[in-house]
Design a protein around this motif. Structure first.
Motif, PDB file in Angstrom:
ATOM      1  N   GLN A 211       4.351  13.286  -2.973  1.00 40.01           N
ATOM      2  CA  GLN A 211       5.657  13.796  -3.118  1.00 40.01           C
ATOM      3  C   GLN A 211       5.212  15.027  -4.082  1.00 40.01           C
ATOM      4  O   GLN A 211       4.392  14.990  -4.771  1.00 40.01           O
ATOM      5  CB  GLN A 211       6.538  13.054  -3.887  1.00 40.01           C
ATOM      6  CG  GLN A 211       7.088  11.758  -3.459  1.00 40.01           C
ATOM      7  CD  GLN A 211       7.819  10.830  -4.342  1.00 40.01           C
ATOM      8  OE1 GLN A 211       8.839  11.343  -4.541  1.00 40.01           O
ATOM      9  NE2 GLN A 211       7.375   9.752  -4.960  1.00 40.01           N
ATOM     10  N   GLY A 223      13.665  11.375  -9.460  1.00 34.19           N
ATOM     11  CA  GLY A 223      14.049  10.997  -7.960  1.00 34.19           C
ATOM     12  C   GLY A 223      12.599  10.479  -7.597  1.00 34.19           C
ATOM     13  O   GLY A 223      12.622   9.616  -6.610  1.00 34.19           O
ATOM     14  N   ALA A 224      11.432  11.173  -7.870  1.00 29.00           N
ATOM     15  CA  ALA A 224      10.200  10.676  -7.413  1.00 29.00           C
ATOM     16  C   ALA A 224       9.769   9.593  -7.936  1.00 29.00           C
ATOM     17  O   ALA A 224       9.419   8.556  -7.362  1.00 29.00           O
ATOM     18  CB  ALA A 224       8.996  12.078  -7.881  1.00 29.00           C
ATOM     19  N   GLU A 226      11.749   7.037  -8.415  1.00 25.66           N
ATOM     20  CA  GLU A 226      12.767   6.119  -7.748  1.00 25.66           C
ATOM     21  C   GLU A 226      12.176   5.838  -6.413  1.00 25.66           C
ATOM     22  O   GLU A 226      12.385   4.681  -5.882  1.00 25.66           O
ATOM     23  CB  GLU A 226      14.263   6.703  -7.711  1.00 25.66           C
ATOM     24  CG  GLU A 226      14.960   6.796  -8.943  1.00 25.66           C
ATOM     25  CD  GLU A 226      16.333   7.060  -8.748  1.00 25.66           C
ATOM     26  OE1 GLU A 226      16.725   7.742  -7.752  1.00 25.66           O
ATOM     27  OE2 GLU A 226      17.201   7.338  -9.780  1.00 25.66           O
ATOM     28  N   ASN A 227      11.531   6.886  -5.808  1.00 24.18           N
ATOM     29  CA  ASN A 227      10.780   6.548  -4.608  1.00 24.18           C
ATOM     30  C   ASN A 227       9.444   5.883  -4.408  1.00 24.18           C
ATOM     31  O   ASN A 227       8.948   5.505  -3.442  1.00 24.18           O
ATOM     32  CB  ASN A 227      10.613   7.902  -4.007  1.00 24.18           C
ATOM     33  CG  ASN A 227      11.721   8.708  -3.557  1.00 24.18           C
ATOM     34  OD1 ASN A 227      12.696   8.201  -3.222  1.00 24.18           O
ATOM     35  ND2 ASN A 227      11.666  10.091  -3.530  1.00 24.18           N
ATOM     36  N   GLN A 237       0.155   6.298  -4.705  1.00 25.23           N
ATOM     37  CA  GLN A 237       1.212   7.050  -4.858  1.00 25.23           C
ATOM     38  C   GLN A 237       0.618   8.464  -5.706  1.00 25.23           C
ATOM     39  O   GLN A 237       0.076   8.133  -6.600  1.00 25.23           O
ATOM     40  CB  GLN A 237       2.343   6.510  -5.598  1.00 25.23           C
ATOM     41  CG  GLN A 237       2.790   5.272  -4.755  1.00 25.23           C
ATOM     42  CD  GLN A 237       3.607   5.596  -3.488  1.00 25.23           C
ATOM     43  OE1 GLN A 237       4.222   6.540  -3.468  1.00 25.23           O
ATOM     44  NE2 GLN A 237       3.165   4.760  -2.186  1.00 25.23           N
TER      45      GLN A 237
END
Length: 288
Positions: A211, A223-224, A226-227, A237
């Motif tokens: 991301q 938000g990142a 949460e992903n 990741q």
């Protein structure tokens, strides 16, 4: 372990300000410090420690805690105040920062400082250590995540990319890179010293989920987080955080002069006042 998942953006902004002002205060004690490298990751640290990580300050050796490896160890001056504020140690201990006999040096020592998982300073090693932590968790049957903060100047190190390859091979889905992509290193602009772009595509080519976000924007950072997938398998990741070196102090933003520095007198007072006023819109200097 308290639930910190609903910490508001405004509260996190206050913590990021706290990281910056404490960095300035501690630098005055030391006589020199890494302002700009710490300012670029202030929001990331605030979101990580006050909202995201599974930790228990009263039990720093808790086996199921999330791990954090600050590979860019020169930014430890911004991490110490967070650890103190969370209760790992008495905040007054920071008044000894870098003084003879102090636990709190310019670079962090995990054998001395409660709450640290890694002693760093020599760049380029953090991801290999984080890889080992993630593998150890898998062998032990534990589901903790390992977060590794990398500086964009250090990822030209070959050892970083060996770890990138290995993490993809072993499918370490609970290993997370936080890349502080501030564009500068001590020698100049990263793309002039050793180009790394397109870094998100390069990481993806080695089997990582990537991301890319604004590293100063809390909705983007959270938000990142949460992903991030649950579980310990799957693609590792990476969150590439586009940041501004020196963010929050106009004279330092994207300046090569403030990797290490010391503010005194009116300059100290002016910068502290600027930080207390909160982040202002970033206005990059026009390209000549």
């Amino acid at each position: 372990m308290s639930d910190r998942s609903n910490v508001s953006h405004a509260v996190l902004e206050g913590y990021a300000k706290f990281i910056r002002t404490e960095t300035v205060r501690l630098t005055r004690i030391a006589g020199a410090g890494h302002y700009s490298s710490t300012f670029s990751c202030a929001e990331i640290l605030a979101a990580l420690y006050y909202s995201q990580m599974r930790i228990e300050p009263s039990n720093p050796s808790w086996e199921d805690r999330d791990r954090f490896v600050m590979s860019k160890g020169h930014a430890a001056i911004g991490l110490y105040p967070v650890l103190a504020d969370l209760g790992y140690f008495d905040p007054t201990e920071l008044d000894t920062y870098t003084r003879l006999g102090s636990k709190y040096g310019d670079h962090p020592d995990m054998k001395k400082v409660r709450g640290l998982d890694f002693s760093s300073g020599s760049l380029g090693h953090g991801l290999s250590v984080g890889l080992g932590m993630a593998l150890a968790g898998r062998v032990a049957g534990r589901d903790y995540r390992t977060y590794v903060m990398l500086g964009d100047g250090e990822i030209s190190e070959g050892q970083i990319w060996e770890a990138v390859i290995a993490a993809g091979h072993f499918q370490l889905g609970h290993l997370v890179i936080l890349l502080d992509r501030n564009g500068l290193c001590i020698d100049g602009h990263t793309e002039d010293i050793m180009g790394i772009e397109p870094v998100h595509e390069r990481l993806a080519a080695f089997g990582w989920d990537v991301q890319r976000i604004d590293g100063h924007d809390f909705p983007s950072i959270l938000g990142a987080f949460e992903n991030l997938p649950e579980g310990t398998t799957g693609k590792p990741q990476a969150i590439v955080c586009d940041t501004v070196k020196g963010r929050g102090v106009k004279r330092m933003e994207m300046s090569l002069d403030w990797h290490v520095g010391n503010l005194v007198g009116e300059d100290y007072d002016d910068v502290m006042a600027e930080l207390e006023a909160g982040l202002q819109p970033y206005e990059p200097e026009p390209v000549a």
